[in-house]
Enzyme design. Structure first.
Site, mmCIF file in Angstrom:
data_model
loop_
_atom_site.group_PDB
_atom_site.id
_atom_site.type_symbol
_atom_site.label_atom_id
_atom_site.label_comp_id
_atom_site.label_asym_id
_atom_site.label_seq_id
_atom_site.Cartn_x
_atom_site.Cartn_y
_atom_site.Cartn_z
ATOM 1 N N THR A 194 1.092 -0.967 0.176
ATOM 2 C CA THR A 194 0.056 0.213 0.000
ATOM 3 C C THR A 194 0.922 0.610 -0.146
ATOM 4 O O THR A 194 0.267 2.305 -0.393
ATOM 5 C CB THR A 194 -0.857 -0.059 1.391
ATOM 6 O OG1 THR A 194 -0.113 -0.002 2.405
ATOM 7 C CG2 THR A 194 -1.755 -1.101 1.422
ATOM 8 N N LEU A 240 -2.148 4.636 0.036
ATOM 9 C CA LEU A 240 -3.707 4.673 0.200
ATOM 10 C C LEU A 240 -4.285 2.911 0.026
ATOM 11 O O LEU A 240 -3.809 2.261 -1.014
ATOM 12 C CB LEU A 240 -4.965 5.100 -1.692
ATOM 13 C CG LEU A 240 -5.880 4.863 -1.911
ATOM 14 C CD1 LEU A 240 -6.944 5.590 -0.396
ATOM 15 C CD2 LEU A 240 -6.669 5.677 -3.539
ATOM 16 N N HIS A 241 -4.433 2.513 0.979
ATOM 17 C CA HIS A 241 -4.561 1.019 1.361
ATOM 18 C C HIS A 241 -5.348 0.489 0.998
ATOM 19 O O HIS A 241 -5.341 -0.425 0.408
ATOM 20 C CB HIS A 241 -4.737 1.442 2.754
ATOM 21 C CG HIS A 241 -3.238 1.947 4.071
ATOM 22 N ND1 HIS A 241 -2.426 2.083 3.741
ATOM 23 C CD2 HIS A 241 -3.314 2.958 4.375
ATOM 24 C CE1 HIS A 241 -1.674 2.389 4.668
ATOM 25 N NE2 HIS A 241 -2.899 3.919 4.562
ATOM 26 N N GLY A 242 -6.948 0.738 1.474
ATOM 27 C CA GLY A 242 -8.079 -0.212 1.111
ATOM 28 C C GLY A 242 -8.177 -0.228 -0.294
ATOM 29 O O GLY A 242 -8.485 -1.632 -0.958
ATOM 30 N N CYS A 244 -6.463 -2.022 -2.449
ATOM 31 C CA CYS A 244 -5.714 -2.415 -2.483
ATOM 32 C C CYS A 244 -6.628 -3.919 -2.640
ATOM 33 O O CYS A 244 -5.418 -4.287 -3.251
ATOM 34 C CB CYS A 244 -4.293 -2.703 -1.396
ATOM 35 S SG CYS A 244 -2.911 -1.706 -2.176
#
Ligand code: BDR
Length: 312
Positions: A194, A240-242, A244
């Protein structure tokens, strides 16, 4: 056949982006329901935020359930320093038009997986409290879940809530440990990947330029939440984590990783919640997760923009 999903989530701006990305691809995903999780902020807010996002996306028909208000064994740690006092600060979102479902999110997981054996993927954008509870309550569901795909963990990039631990694992390490040892096919999208998906000004501008309410709201949300990370890391954009998680489900070929053993530290004095990834396969421990280490940020943002662009 469309992929049936249960989404576990604590929105959170990056979770909102992930949820909208999923809802923008009804050709691929069939969202059976959301379980609001205590995590980035307290459960009453994450529940309300889920309901607001369903209105924003024009999908108030999707059921939203409340999960557990706290982790299995520890007091809740929140991240309002990143996400703001509501957990989803930034734009003004539409008010909910429906109530949360009656019944508990844990029972929803159990009942839904049993009703669709071998068909449900768990899309985890939050601490794993509710899935762990479901597995404890109904161990038979482990064999009936297709896969868990989770944003969780860090190894090469080290921690973001402590020097050693990633937030979603740190909040409920016992839950992560239960899920990772349940024998379910599991893919982890950790900070190692991420942190390569940076929301540069040009990418956020492209999102805003979509011009639809979901694109503009997502850009405004991320502009709010990135402030903390921009200051902390000094990069040209925030991780930008989610998204992924849906990006991996949509196009796994833009990511790379290894099937390895991942163990969660449950007792460490300074390493509580650390995901110890046996990248070099030094142990003979079971290879219980596919650990994603790299990905193509250009393809990632293209996918995100494409999905957001299909929404209202
Ligand atoms: C995770 O922690 C949360 O604060 C983010 O929203 C993301 O889910 C990243 O470590």
């Amino acid at each position: 056949m469309k992929r049936k999903l249960i989404i576990l989530t604590d929105p959170g701006q990056d979770q909102a982006a992930a949820i909208l990305m999923i809802l923008g691809r009804p050709d691929v995903f069939d969202v059976l329901g959301l379980v609001a999780t205590a995590g980035n902020i307290h459960l009453d807010y994450t529940l309300e935020n889920c309901l607001k996002l369903m209105v924003l996306a024009g999908r108030p028909d999707i059921p939203v359930f409340a999960g557990c208000p706290q982790p299995l064994m520890r007091p809740l740690v929140i991240a309002d320093h990143v996400h703001g006092p509501t957990g989803l600060d930034g734009p003004t979102l539409p008010a909910p038009v429906v109530r949360p479902q009656d019944g508990h999110g844990v029972d929803f997981i159990v009942d839904t997986v049993r009703a669709h054996p071998g068909e449900v993927t768990i899309c985890a954008l939050s601490p794993l409290t509710n899935l762990a509870m479901a597995l404890r309550k109904a161990p038979d569901i482990a064999d009936k879940i297709v896969e868990v795909v989770a944003m969780l963990g860090a190894y090469f990039e080290v921690g973001n809530i402590t020097p050693s631990a990633e937030f979603n694992c740190y909040v409920d390490p016992e839950a992560a440990d239960i899920v990772l040892n349940a024998g379910i096919k599991t893919t982890l999208l950790p900070l190692d990947v991420t942190h390569k998906m940076l929301s540069t000004p040009a990418r956020l501008e492209a999102m805003r330029a979509l011009g639809n309410r979901c694109g503009v709201a997502t850009a405004e949300m991320l502009e709010f939440s990135q402030a903390f990370d921009l200051h902390k890391y000094g990069w040209e954009g925030a991780p930008l984590h989610g998204p992924c998680v849906p990006a991996f489900m949509l196009t796994p070929e833009i990511f790379s990783g290894r099937q390895i053993n991942v163990s969660v530290e449950l007792t460490g004095r300074v390493t509580l919640g650390m995901t110890v990834a046996d990248w070099w396969q030094i142990t003979d421990l079971p290879r219980n997760a596919f650990w994603v280490r790299d990905g193509d940020p250009v393809a990632y943002y293209d996918l995100l923009l494409e999905a957001l662009g299909k929404l209202p």
